[in-house]
Design an enzyme around this catalytic site. Structure first.
Site, PDB file in Angstrom:
ATOM      1  N   TYR A  37      -1.780   3.850  -1.410  1.00  0.00           N
ATOM      2  CA  TYR A  37      -2.295   4.726  -0.366  1.00  0.00           C
ATOM      3  C   TYR A  37      -1.288   4.753   0.563  1.00  0.00           C
ATOM      4  O   TYR A  37      -0.763   3.487   1.083  1.00  0.00           O
ATOM      5  CB  TYR A  37      -3.678   4.541   0.148  1.00  0.00           C
ATOM      6  CG  TYR A  37      -4.094   5.563   1.079  1.00  0.00           C
ATOM      7  CD1 TYR A  37      -4.372   6.662   0.962  1.00  0.00           C
ATOM      8  CD2 TYR A  37      -4.146   5.189   2.457  1.00  0.00           C
ATOM      9  CE1 TYR A  37      -4.634   7.773   2.108  1.00  0.00           C
ATOM     10  CE2 TYR A  37      -4.666   6.169   3.551  1.00  0.00           C
ATOM     11  CZ  TYR A  37      -4.935   7.196   3.291  1.00  0.00           C
ATOM     12  OH  TYR A  37      -4.971   8.084   4.316  1.00  0.00           O
ATOM     13  N   ASP A  64       6.183   0.228   2.358  1.00  0.00           N
ATOM     14  CA  ASP A  64       5.190   0.780   3.448  1.00  0.00           C
ATOM     15  C   ASP A  64       4.291  -0.510   3.756  1.00  0.00           C
ATOM     16  O   ASP A  64       3.360  -1.053   3.053  1.00  0.00           O
ATOM     17  CB  ASP A  64       4.274   1.662   2.761  1.00  0.00           C
ATOM     18  CG  ASP A  64       2.913   2.182   3.581  1.00  0.00           C
ATOM     19  OD1 ASP A  64       2.855   1.630   4.855  1.00  0.00           O
ATOM     20  OD2 ASP A  64       2.276   3.080   2.985  1.00  0.00           O
ATOM     21  N   LYS A 124      -1.119  -0.067  12.041  1.00  0.00           N
ATOM     22  CA  LYS A 124      -1.971  -1.006  12.098  1.00  0.00           C
ATOM     23  C   LYS A 124      -2.058  -2.188  13.052  1.00  0.00           C
ATOM     24  O   LYS A 124      -2.171  -1.779  14.284  1.00  0.00           O
ATOM     25  CB  LYS A 124      -2.644  -1.431  10.711  1.00  0.00           C
ATOM     26  CG  LYS A 124      -3.210  -0.215   9.916  1.00  0.00           C
ATOM     27  CD  LYS A 124      -3.789  -0.602   8.535  1.00  0.00           C
ATOM     28  CE  LYS A 124      -4.346   0.736   8.135  1.00  0.00           C
ATOM     29  NZ  LYS A 124      -3.998   0.956   6.893  1.00  0.00           N
TER      30      LYS A 124
HETATM   31  C1  LIG Z   1      -3.563   2.566   6.459  1.00  0.00           C
HETATM   32  C2  LIG Z   1      -2.541   2.872   5.616  1.00  0.00           C
HETATM   33  C3  LIG Z   1      -1.758   4.060   6.012  1.00  0.00           C
HETATM   34  C4  LIG Z   1      -2.150   5.085   6.900  1.00  0.00           C
HETATM   35  O1  LIG Z   1      -2.244   4.899   8.241  1.00  0.00           O
HETATM   36  P1  LIG Z   1      -3.168   5.708   9.095  1.00  0.00           P
HETATM   37  O2  LIG Z   1      -2.831   4.884  10.594  1.00  0.00           O
HETATM   38  O3  LIG Z   1      -4.354   5.470   8.739  1.00  0.00           O
HETATM   39  O4  LIG Z   1      -2.714   7.122   9.057  1.00  0.00           O
HETATM   40  C5  LIG Z   1      -0.498   4.325   5.123  1.00  0.00           C
HETATM   41  N1  LIG Z   1      -0.281   3.222   4.489  1.00  0.00           N
HETATM   42  C6  LIG Z   1      -0.783   2.005   4.183  1.00  0.00           C
HETATM   43  C7  LIG Z   1      -0.279   1.081   3.082  1.00  0.00           C
HETATM   44  C8  LIG Z   1      -2.030   1.830   4.714  1.00  0.00           C
HETATM   45  O5  LIG Z   1      -2.864   0.746   4.420  1.00  0.00           O
END
Ligand SMILES: *Cc1c(COP(=O)(O)O)cnc(C)c1O
Length: 428
Positions: free
Chosen positions: A144, A238, A266
């Site tokens: 994701y 990511d 995060k």
């Molecule tokens: C949470 C997450 C996102 C999205 O971040 P948001 O702040 O919710 O938009 C993207 N990539 C990864 C790996 C994530 O865990």
């Protein structure tokens, strides 16, 4: 344990909010029942509106790595508040946080702050395309990367490998340049390169956390990087979830891989909305105002959010809790395995630093298909018993549990006892 007030707010909230939530996972859809409404949190604990207190393994899905309302973070936020909330012009705090972030990731000379992980990721895709002059992107099934159109493919859907949109409202045109490979399967990446000569980048969670925790195996990332280098394509790592969580320099530091472009989110905002993408000089030169790739944000680099980020990362670096995370996660893993064995429940446990979760399945889990063999009904049973035992877990089989440095020895002991009771309920 009563959830009366939460249930009442759920009904009330459903009138003007979609499903009474502002992000779908909070709706508890996959475990059933009414979602929790939170009153407050402090340290390792979180309290709902019915005054039930839980040991928190959700931690806002990762950001609250120091636990809630850490003294130093709160002090920094209060101090920043006194000077104003947003200016539409630069502040020193942005430079301070940028230096902390660039120092942590060796491959990063420059960084741009945005307001969410989603924003960081779709900006990184634009940057990879601008830099390479190519259009196609490869992602992995089960990973994701936020909710940008181009990446809502195989973010949990069986239609995925066909490159069909995983969400309604995503036009085919938006995903026609998205190719899907299987996690831990280099051949499935190489196959795309054989067919296409316009692949700009591969985006990956260095340790997947959005299909449950899934680790890269046999130097997968190193081999992937090598393949991409030979094809002139970029590696976008990511680290929105893993950055500063498994190690200060993220999973890249632990796994010995350097990204071309890194995405963060995060933890870097310490609970406030901050995302970031960064890369070496040559790539970041493309970004406006230095270059021709446009990307902007009215509230980007917000001073309160920067203060929360700076104080969180500074304290995190000082505490260096990564060894403790590993020890705590190991104790939880052992408890899960031994209780499962005791009550004859099939599970597999995956963990990486301060991320862990059990899959209710008898196979190992190293990709999305294997993750999907989990018995989600068993997870739902387990989840609700853990709640009754005072432990708040993410309400989905496919989310990682997060550890905070505020967890005490007693918290871990209580969690282990809760695991044993809950596993018994799953078996019975
Ligand atoms: C949470 C997450 C996102 C999205 O971040 P948001 O702040 O919710 O938009 C993207 N990539 C990864 C790996 C994530 O865990």
């Amino acid at each position: 344990m009563s959830y009366k007030k939460s249930e009442k707010l759920f009904k009330k909230g459903s009138k003007h909010l979609v499903g009474a939530v502002n992000s779908p996972v909070r709706a508890f859809a996959s475990v059933g029942g009414s979602p929790l409404f939170i009153k407050k949190a402090k340290g390792s604990k979180i309290t709902d509106v019915d005054d039930n207190t839980y040991i928190d393994f959700v931690l806002s899905y990762g950001p609250m790595i120091l636990g809630h309302r850490h003294k130093k973070v709160e002090k920094a936020i209060r101090k920043a508040l006194k000077n104003g909330y947003s200016f539409g012009a630069s502040t020193k705090a942005e430079i301070t946080l940028a230096k902390i972030v660039c120092d942590a990731f060796p491959g990063m000379d420059k960084v741009r702050f945005v307001n969410s992980g989603t924003e960081a990721v779709f900006s990184a895709l634009r940057l990879a395309r601008a830099f390479t002059g190519r259009d196609k992107i490869i992602k992995f099934a089960g990973c994701y990367h936020g909710h940008a159109d181009a990446l809502l493919v195989a973010a949990g859907s069986g239609l995925a490998t066909l490159s069909l949109p995983g969400s309604k409202g995503v036009p085919d045109a938006a995903v026609k340049n998205t190719l899907v490979s299987n996690y831990n399967d280099l051949d499935s990446v190489a196959a795309h390169f054989e067919k296409h000569n316009d692949i700009a980048a591969v985006i990956i969670e260095p340790v997947a956390g959005n299909m449950g925790v899934v680790l890269p195996e046999n130097d997968f990332l190193k081999k992937l990087k090598k393949l991409l280098e030979s094809k002139g394509a970029l590696l976008i790592v990511d680290e929105v979830m893993t950055g500063f969580r498994s190690k200060f320099g993220g999973a890249q530091e632990l796994l010995g891989v350097e990204a071309d472009i890194t995405c963060l989110g995060k933890v870097i905002g310490g609970g406030f909305p901050v995302g970031a993408y960064g890369a070496r000089e040559e790539i970041m030169q493309m970004v406006s105002p230095l270059g021709e790739m446009y990307q902007a944000g009215t509230l980007s680099g917000n001073p309160i959010a920067m203060a929360a980020g700076i104080s969180t990362l500074t304290e995190l670096k000082r505490q260096n809790p990564y060894k403790k995370f590993d020890t705590d996660a190991q104790r939880i893993e052992e408890a899960l395995l031994s209780s499962a064995k005791k009550y004859n429940v099939d599970i597999t446990v995956n963990r990486f630093g301060a991320m862990i979760n059990p899959f209710f399945t008898d196979t190992q889990v190293s990709n999305f298909a294997e993750a999907q063999t989990s018995d989600t009904a068993k997870f739902a049973k387990f989840f609700w018993e853990m709640m009754r035992q005072g432990v708040f877990l993410p309400p989905s089989q496919f989310e990682a549990w997060f550890l905070s440095s505020a967890l005490s020895e007693e918290d871990i002991d209580a969690t282990i006892a809760a695991i044993d009771k809950s596993m018994q309920v799953v078996a019975g």
